[in-house]
Design a protein around this motif. Structure first.
Motif, PDB file in Angstrom:
ATOM      1  N   SER A 195       8.574  -8.361  -4.031  1.00 27.87           N
ATOM      2  CA  SER A 195       8.197  -7.677  -2.784  1.00 27.87           C
ATOM      3  C   SER A 195       8.175  -6.166  -2.940  1.00 27.87           C
ATOM      4  O   SER A 195       7.345  -5.480  -2.325  1.00 27.87           O
ATOM      5  N   MET A 196       9.063  -5.603  -3.746  1.00 28.43           N
ATOM      6  CA  MET A 196       9.082  -4.153  -3.936  1.00 28.43           C
ATOM      7  C   MET A 196       7.787  -3.669  -4.580  1.00 28.43           C
ATOM      8  O   MET A 196       7.271  -2.600  -4.237  1.00 28.43           O
ATOM      9  N   MET A 197       7.274  -4.448  -5.525  1.00 26.96           N
ATOM     10  CA  MET A 197       6.056  -4.051  -6.214  1.00 26.96           C
ATOM     11  C   MET A 197       4.887  -3.906  -5.250  1.00 26.96           C
ATOM     12  O   MET A 197       4.091  -2.971  -5.345  1.00 26.96           O
ATOM     13  N   HIS A 198       4.794  -4.794  -4.275  1.00 31.21           N
ATOM     14  CA  HIS A 198       3.669  -4.739  -3.336  1.00 31.21           C
ATOM     15  C   HIS A 198       3.820  -3.582  -2.354  1.00 31.21           C
ATOM     16  O   HIS A 198       2.825  -3.036  -1.880  1.00 31.21           O
ATOM     17  N   VAL A 199       5.054  -3.186  -2.063  1.00 28.49           N
ATOM     18  CA  VAL A 199       5.267  -2.005  -1.217  1.00 28.49           C
ATOM     19  C   VAL A 199       4.734  -0.758  -1.910  1.00 28.49           C
ATOM     20  O   VAL A 199       4.078   0.082  -1.294  1.00 28.49           O
ATOM     21  N   ASP A 200       4.993  -0.649  -3.211  1.00 28.81           N
ATOM     22  CA  ASP A 200       4.629   0.559  -3.953  1.00 28.81           C
ATOM     23  C   ASP A 200       3.218   0.503  -4.537  1.00 28.81           C
ATOM     24  O   ASP A 200       2.712   1.523  -5.009  1.00 28.81           O
ATOM     25  N   ASN A 201       2.606  -0.681  -4.522  1.00 26.35           N
ATOM     26  CA  ASN A 201       1.265  -0.858  -5.094  1.00 26.35           C
ATOM     27  C   ASN A 201       0.421  -1.692  -4.134  1.00 26.35           C
ATOM     28  O   ASN A 201       0.196  -2.888  -4.363  1.00 26.35           O
TER      29      ASN A 201
END
Length: 497
Positions: free
Chosen positions: A352-358
């Motif tokens: 989930s963190m990856m989709h927030v930043d990308n």
């Protein structure tokens, strides 16, 4: 099927995983690539890599080397082998084959096992002891221990007067302020090339200048693999770092302490308990009971473990309060003041963190990048570069077995759990303060390691006697008043391990 991006040249060319290598695979690969030299490598009692070099006369000679190995003088490699009956065999383990990245002529290297005159594995060889510990844990629990080491070290380079080092402020620093970063990058690449599983490398906290020399601390951390492989990788990693530094005209040291007031170098070891590809340290509600049992085993054996993880007097100049090195026997979550730390483990965050930043990255259900064995580990923070990796990991495996089977493990883990600064707890036992105290703890706690015949009694006695010979009780206090003596002691153990 192999991953061409990450595989070593042998794995990529042969098209098999290393544990599937056969003698004919090795012989054919050498012929195809015109490799005419062979080095047998083995780890002796001092934990360093030894070498026996061959130029095979023909295919038959090569096949004999790969099959039979060679006899060597065991009394020069181990303190427990008598000179009156000293011959032992070194037999190559084909799964460890790699191309020497430093040789001026193409050379195949293989790590070896030790065998006695009857052809049996040499009982007290550290590699054999670790193999027995691993087998006993598997037999009694159906699980095995995976481990990874953190290699902390200092690089010494001339002070060029530019971009000066700032005391104790090197953590994750970049060039040009981080000195020796090129050595670290080259070592990372070479470790991967010979089959090592490295996670990352970075500059560490330690950073200072003395008498025209800059001392910069770095770390290389591995990925978790079965304990026997993890020990081999630590030995090879240290060898590669020293060779790369030598090539650059620099010095690398894994010494636990160089200068009072500056960060020491540890060799923290992370571990996880795995059964059928499942990490037993995690449960639906967080950490499992097996995690607490494992931790309890490490804490119960902690004083004796220093006999294998902290083997020179300067080890105990590092294990002092307020230096991010453990002194109290306790554990905590994400707590670097504790002896055993449970690090952050991505629990519940998936991708989930990856989709927030990308935002442009599409959401993928069951993303394969998030699969595999859960990464949660527990970290034992006491060890340092003086440790014999195979003996330390064997001792940790036996401590793990003790924790997993002792009836009071969960109560012990509850009692020794800390929140916040461990030094605020006055009821906690302390780690030994010298080699002599570690030897005493080893003699008192030897039953954990001798269980099932894993550690021979003679090996325990020899390890304790070697520590006692330093006669270093009260050394830290004596050195505080004598800077010259401190320099002499640090220099004596500069190249430990």
């Amino acid at each position: 099927m192999t991953d061409a991006l990450m595989a070593s040249p042998l794995v990529r060319d042969i098209g098999k995983s290393p544990d599937e290598f056969t003698r004919s695979d090795i012989v054919e690969w050498m012929a195809d690539h015109e490799v005419r030299l062979v080095d047998l490598r083995y780890v002796a009692g001092d934990g360093r890599l030894k070498t026996l070099s061959f130029a095979p006369a023909d295919r038959r000679h090569l096949e004999r080397i790969l099959t039979m190995g060679e006899r060597v003088d065991g009394s020069s490699l181990f303190g427990f082998v008598s000179a009156t009956s000293s011959d032992v065999y070194v037999v190559p383990r084909l799964s460890t084959a790699f191309l020497d990245p430093f040789a001026t002529e193409p050379t195949l290297d293989l790590l070896c096992a030790f065998h006695d005159a009857d052809g049996n594995l040499l009982e007290s060889a550290p590699t054999t002891v670790l193999g027995r510990a691993d087998a006993l844990l598997r037999e009694r629990t159906g699980a095995h221990l995976e481990a990874l080491g953190e290699l902390e070290y200092y690089v010494a380079t001339p002070d060029d007067g530019q971009y000066p080092a700032v005391d104790q402020r090197g953590y994750h620093e970049s060039e040009p302020f981080a000195k020796g970063a090129q050595i670290r990058r080259e070592a990372l690449s070479l470790i991967a090339r010979i089959g090592g599983h490295v996670k990352y490398g970075h500059a560490e906290v330690g950073s200072y200048q003395v008498d025209g020399t800059v001392w910069s601390q770095h770390e290389i951390e591995y990925l978790p693999v079965p304990v026997a492989e993890a020990a081999d990788q630590i030995v090879l990693g240290k060898w590669i770092l020293r060779r790369v530094a030598q090539r650059h005209g620099a010095l690398v040291t894994f010494a636990p302490k160089l200068l009072v007031g500056q960060a020491g170098s540890g060799m923290h070891v992370h571990s996880r308990l795995v059964r059928d590809g499942v990490n037993l340290l995690v449960a639906d509600n967080g950490l499992s009971d097996d995690t607490r049992r494992l931790i309890a085993g490490y804490l119960a054996a902690a004083p004796a473990l220093t006999a294998f993880g902290n083997t020179v007097p300067t080890s105990y100049l590092r294990l002092v309060p307020h230096q991010e090195a453990p002194t109290s026997i306790c554990w905590g979550k994400r707590n670097r003041s504790a002896l055993v730390r449970v690090p952050l483990g991505w629990d519940g965050v998936d991708d989930s963190m990856m989709h927030v930043d990308n935002p442009a990255e599409p959401v993928v259900v069951d993303d394969p990048a998030a699969g595999g064995t859960d990464p949660q580990t527990v970290e034992l923070r006491s060890g340092d570069g003086s440790a014999h990796p195979h003996l330390l990991l064997a001792a940790m495996t036996m401590a793990a077995l003790d924790g997993l089977t002792r009836p009071d493990a969960l109560d012990l883990a509850e009692k020794l759990h800390v929140v916040g600064d461990a030094s605020a707890r006055t009821d906690l036992a302390q780690l030994p303060g010298s080699c002599v105290e570690s030897a005493r703890a080893l003699r008192e706690g030897r039953a954990t390691f001798e269980e099932g015949g894993v550690f021979p009694p003679g090996l325990i006695d020899a390890q304790a006697a070697a520590l006692e010979a330093f006669a270093d009780e009260g050394l830290a206090a004596r050195l505080d008043a004598d800077p010259t003596a401190l320099t002499e002691v640090v220099t004596r153990f500069l190249h430990c391990g």
